[in-house]
Design a protein around this motif. Sequence first.
Motif, PDB file in Angstrom:
ATOM      1  N   ASP A   8       6.548  -4.252   2.796  1.00 60.01           N
ATOM      2  CA  ASP A   8       5.560  -5.207   3.302  1.00 60.01           C
ATOM      3  C   ASP A   8       6.123  -6.250   4.255  1.00 60.01           C
ATOM      4  O   ASP A   8       5.406  -6.761   5.104  1.00 60.01           O
ATOM      5  N   LYS A  32       1.503  -1.636   2.907  1.00 56.12           N
ATOM      6  CA  LYS A  32       0.860  -1.891   1.617  1.00 56.12           C
ATOM      7  C   LYS A  32       1.197  -0.752   0.674  1.00 56.12           C
ATOM      8  O   LYS A  32       1.289   0.406   1.096  1.00 56.12           O
ATOM      9  N   LEU A  34      -0.612   0.708  -1.595  1.00 53.75           N
ATOM     10  CA  LEU A  34      -1.648   1.743  -1.708  1.00 53.75           C
ATOM     11  C   LEU A  34      -1.636   2.676  -0.504  1.00 53.75           C
ATOM     12  O   LEU A  34      -1.792   3.891  -0.642  1.00 53.75           O
ATOM     13  N   PRO A  55       2.723  -6.281  -2.248  1.00 51.44           N
ATOM     14  CA  PRO A  55       1.632  -7.176  -2.635  1.00 51.44           C
ATOM     15  C   PRO A  55       0.551  -6.529  -3.513  1.00 51.44           C
ATOM     16  O   PRO A  55      -0.073  -7.212  -4.314  1.00 51.44           O
ATOM     17  N   ASP A  56       0.304  -5.251  -3.380  1.00 53.65           N
ATOM     18  CA  ASP A  56      -0.768  -4.655  -4.186  1.00 53.65           C
ATOM     19  C   ASP A  56      -0.210  -3.881  -5.379  1.00 53.65           C
ATOM     20  O   ASP A  56      -0.151  -4.410  -6.481  1.00 53.65           O
ATOM     21  N   ILE A  57       0.187  -2.609  -5.183  1.00 47.00           N
ATOM     22  CA  ILE A  57       0.834  -1.948  -6.323  1.00 47.00           C
ATOM     23  C   ILE A  57       2.328  -1.904  -6.041  1.00 47.00           C
ATOM     24  O   ILE A  57       2.748  -1.702  -4.904  1.00 47.00           O
ATOM     25  N   ASP A  58       3.146  -2.122  -7.045  1.00 44.20           N
ATOM     26  CA  ASP A  58       4.581  -2.229  -6.786  1.00 44.20           C
ATOM     27  C   ASP A  58       5.246  -0.858  -6.693  1.00 44.20           C
ATOM     28  O   ASP A  58       4.655   0.181  -6.988  1.00 44.20           O
TER      29      ASP A  58
END
Length: 227
Positions: A8, A32, A34, A55-58
């Motif tokens: 990211d 990202k 995803l 930031p969303d799924i690690d």
Amino acid sequence: MKILIIEDEPKTSEYLRQGLTEAGFVVDLARKGLDGHHLANTETYDLIVLDVMLPDIDGWRILKSLREAGNQVPVLFLTARDSIVDRVKGLELGADDYLVKPFAFAELLARVRTLLRRGAAGAIDTRLTVADLELDLMRRRAMRSGQRIQLTAKEFALLELLMRHESEVLPRSLIASQVWDMNFDSDTNVIDVAIRRLRAKIDDSFEPKLIHTVRGMGYMLDAATEA
Ligand code: CA
């Protein structure tokens, strides 16, 4: 060879994309988790560089999901946390190697090459041969009839693709997506120009001719086809 970067941070991801592209790889970048997860599931990569903190799924979840789905693509983890717990977790989840940030690009490139040499199933071809044409993927070297041939990064990627698919007709759309990372509706003249340059280097002074134009379809590398 095609590499997916899931990272990211703009600076790091751009630095990686540029460096790996200059080293001759075709690079996709996802900023990202995803998006990266989706690309990893729908495209074929030779390696994934995966950041842990997204930031969303690690990165852990992405890796876990890929491995559970049977995807054995080599994964190199990037972690900002110099923690043994993290490293162990990554390796347990099926990562192949890790780097702690900040790292030197040369170090990353060395790890990438080692992982590619080892391969997903330990059986990746690092040397491709068709007739007297030889492509050494690790040393990034092309030889024909024992003569060293200098190729640009794109010419190398194009030749690699053709050699991996020896005797198969490759449509321009496939070549465009694999070597230029672009869609077919982009300027396909780029492909014809690159093929012409590649022919000048590997075919013009040699017999038999290896690169063939298949009218209306695409290109094929084959040692037994008449020109
Ligand atoms: Ca991050």
